[in-house]
Design an enzyme around this catalytic site. Structure first.
Site, short mmCIF file in Angstrom:
data_model
loop_
_atom_site.label_atom_id
_atom_site.label_comp_id
_atom_site.label_asym_id
_atom_site.label_seq_id
_atom_site.Cartn_x
_atom_site.Cartn_y
_atom_site.Cartn_z
N CYS A 47 -1.08 -3.14 0.61
CA CYS A 47 -1.31 -2.28 -0.40
C CYS A 47 -0.14 -1.28 -0.76
O CYS A 47 0.36 -0.70 0.41
CB CYS A 47 -2.56 -1.66 -0.01
SG CYS A 47 -3.19 -0.63 -1.43
N CYS A 53 -3.37 6.56 1.70
CA CYS A 53 -4.73 6.46 1.24
C CYS A 53 -5.51 6.37 2.53
O CYS A 53 -5.41 5.74 3.34
CB CYS A 53 -5.07 5.12 0.57
SG CYS A 53 -6.93 4.62 0.03
N CYS A 56 -7.72 2.98 4.48
CA CYS A 56 -7.43 2.06 5.63
C CYS A 56 -6.37 2.75 6.44
O CYS A 56 -5.51 3.62 5.93
CB CYS A 56 -6.52 0.73 5.09
SG CYS A 56 -7.38 -0.16 3.91
N CYS A 127 -6.24 -2.19 -4.62
CA CYS A 127 -7.14 -2.16 -3.35
C CYS A 127 -7.22 -3.50 -2.65
O CYS A 127 -7.84 -4.37 -3.34
CB CYS A 127 -8.49 -1.45 -3.67
SG CYS A 127 -9.48 -1.13 -2.29
N CYS A 347 -23.04 1.54 14.65
CA CYS A 347 -21.80 1.89 13.92
C CYS A 347 -21.12 2.92 14.54
O CYS A 347 -20.08 3.62 14.03
CB CYS A 347 -22.12 2.47 12.59
SG CYS A 347 -23.32 3.80 12.29
#
Length: 391
Positions: A47, A53, A56, A127, A347
């Site tokens: 990307c 960004c 990621c 993206c 998580c």
């Protein structure tokens, strides 16, 4: 020169002697001048927005090294609590499968994720993690939101419903016929399932030609605006399969932090489902009722009022799927119970290990951990684990 041997928790490469290097992969070489010489596991980030960004952090890793990072995160979290368990190979979601995300819109016209370690926005031009159906809305949303002339940043919550993309915009409310016509034109032109707005008083739907649903366990569940979904369908399937394997064939199950019913609707058992979010619980109750499933729901804040050990003893198994903070209070009651087996979905490896330690100290065994990487190229790690009573 030093060899990069692993990737630290925030994504930096680390040498055997403890030196750190940004955007380095295992097998890279850290030169004396601080430059990084790429090795066999260092890939070209796909990307254009990487590494600016914040969506990621690990696009420079190939899949084997990303999987190794995930495994090491789980191992480190367990070791910090003095725990050891078999850790299975991570299950990785493919690129462009993310079906839930929150973007931000600025009055300047930018729409995208926040930059890494910054409040500045990256104006998305491509993206590689978002599902194509969601990324296709980026440019149309920019045009739509520009007409609102917002004076502050807006949040744009995107999800994939059975009927198509679901859009919830927070921080502004449409006014007048022009806004209504713009919303209708946007939704019709791009196959949007629903458009809702929340200016602080609760979500208000402005476009929904048919009720938005999400299919969980083969059952169509009403999807409240902004509701939680597992990030990818592949990740959801991996976690559900692990939970079912962990529990075997129980007759009765308690699904705690049940949400919309990701696990409750996939279990061949009588299920008691507890959830603190009223909208999610009502959606689960309605879906289970229509499908004729033996799912019994209770609106219950499991932080303030966890199921007691006596209540838990009625069940053959428990599935526990708390938010990132974990379930310290509920884990304490499980530790005092006689529940034979617990499928813990997490998580956050650190809060999971903390809760698992409390249970292991009183007789549970941590049988295995299944890591799941559904946040592609992210440092975010999820897992499913089996805890059972010894003997």
């Amino acid at each position: 020169m030093s060899l990069i041997v692993k990737v630290a928790g925030r994504g930096d490469g680390v040498t055997a002697d403890g030196r750190y290097a940004a955007f380095a992969a295992p097998g890279d070489t850290l030169a004396d001048d601080g430059s990084v010489l790429p090795g066999p596991h260092h890939q070209v980030p796909p990307c254009r927005h990487f590494p600016t960004c914040g969506g990621c952090q690990l696009q420079h890793l190939d899949d084997p090294s990303w999987a190794g990072f995930i495994t090491e995160r789980v191992e480190s979290a367990l070791a910090a609590q003095g725990l050891v368990a078999p850790i299975r190979a991570p299950l990785l979601s493919p690129p462009r499968t993310r079906r839930r995300a929150t973007l931000h819109f600025e009055p300047s016209g930018r729409l995208g994720f926040s930059a890494e370690k910054s409040h500045q926005l990256v104006d998305l031009q491509e993206c590689h993690v978002l599902a194509p159906e969601l990324f296709a809305l980026v440019k149309p949303l920019k045009r739509l939101l520009a007409s609102f002339r917002a004076k502050r940043r807006l949040d744009v919550h995107l999800a994939l419903a059975d009927q198509g993309p679901d859009v919830l915009i927070t921080g502004v409310a449409p006014e007048g016929l022009q806004h209504h016509e713009s919303i209708t034109a946007f939704a019709q032109a791009h196959g949007v399932a629903r458009v809702a707005f929340d200016d602080g008083l609760g979500a208000e739907t402005r476009w929904e030609p048919e009720p938005a649903t999400v299919t969980l366990g083969g059952v169509a569940v009403p999807l409240p605006p902004g509701a939680f979904l597992q990030a990818t369908r592949e990740g959801e399937a991996a976690l559900v399969a692990a939970a079912r394997e962990a529990m075997g064939a129980p007759r009765t199950v308690a699904d705690l932090f049940a949400g919309l019913g990701t696990f409750a609707l996939a279990l061949p058992a009588r299920v008691y489902a507890a959830e603190g979010g009223r909208d999610a619980l009502l959606a689960l109750k309605a879906a289970a009722g229509r499908a004729g499933l033996p799912v019994f729901t209770e609106h219950r804040d499991l932080y303030r009022r966890p199921l007691t050990a006596t209540e838990l003893d009625r069940f053959d198994a428990v599935v526990l799927d708390p938010p990132r903070a974990g379930a310290r209070e509920q884990a304490a009651q499980l530790a005092a119970s006689k529940v034979p087996v617990v499928a813990y979905i997490s998580c956050n490896p650190s809060s999971f290990a903390r809760d698992a330690k409390e249970m292991v100290e009183v007789g549970y065994r941590l049988d295995w951990v299944q890591p799941v990487g559904q946040f592609r190229w992210s440092t975010h790690v999820e897992l499913a684990a089996r805890l059972s009573r010894e003997g």
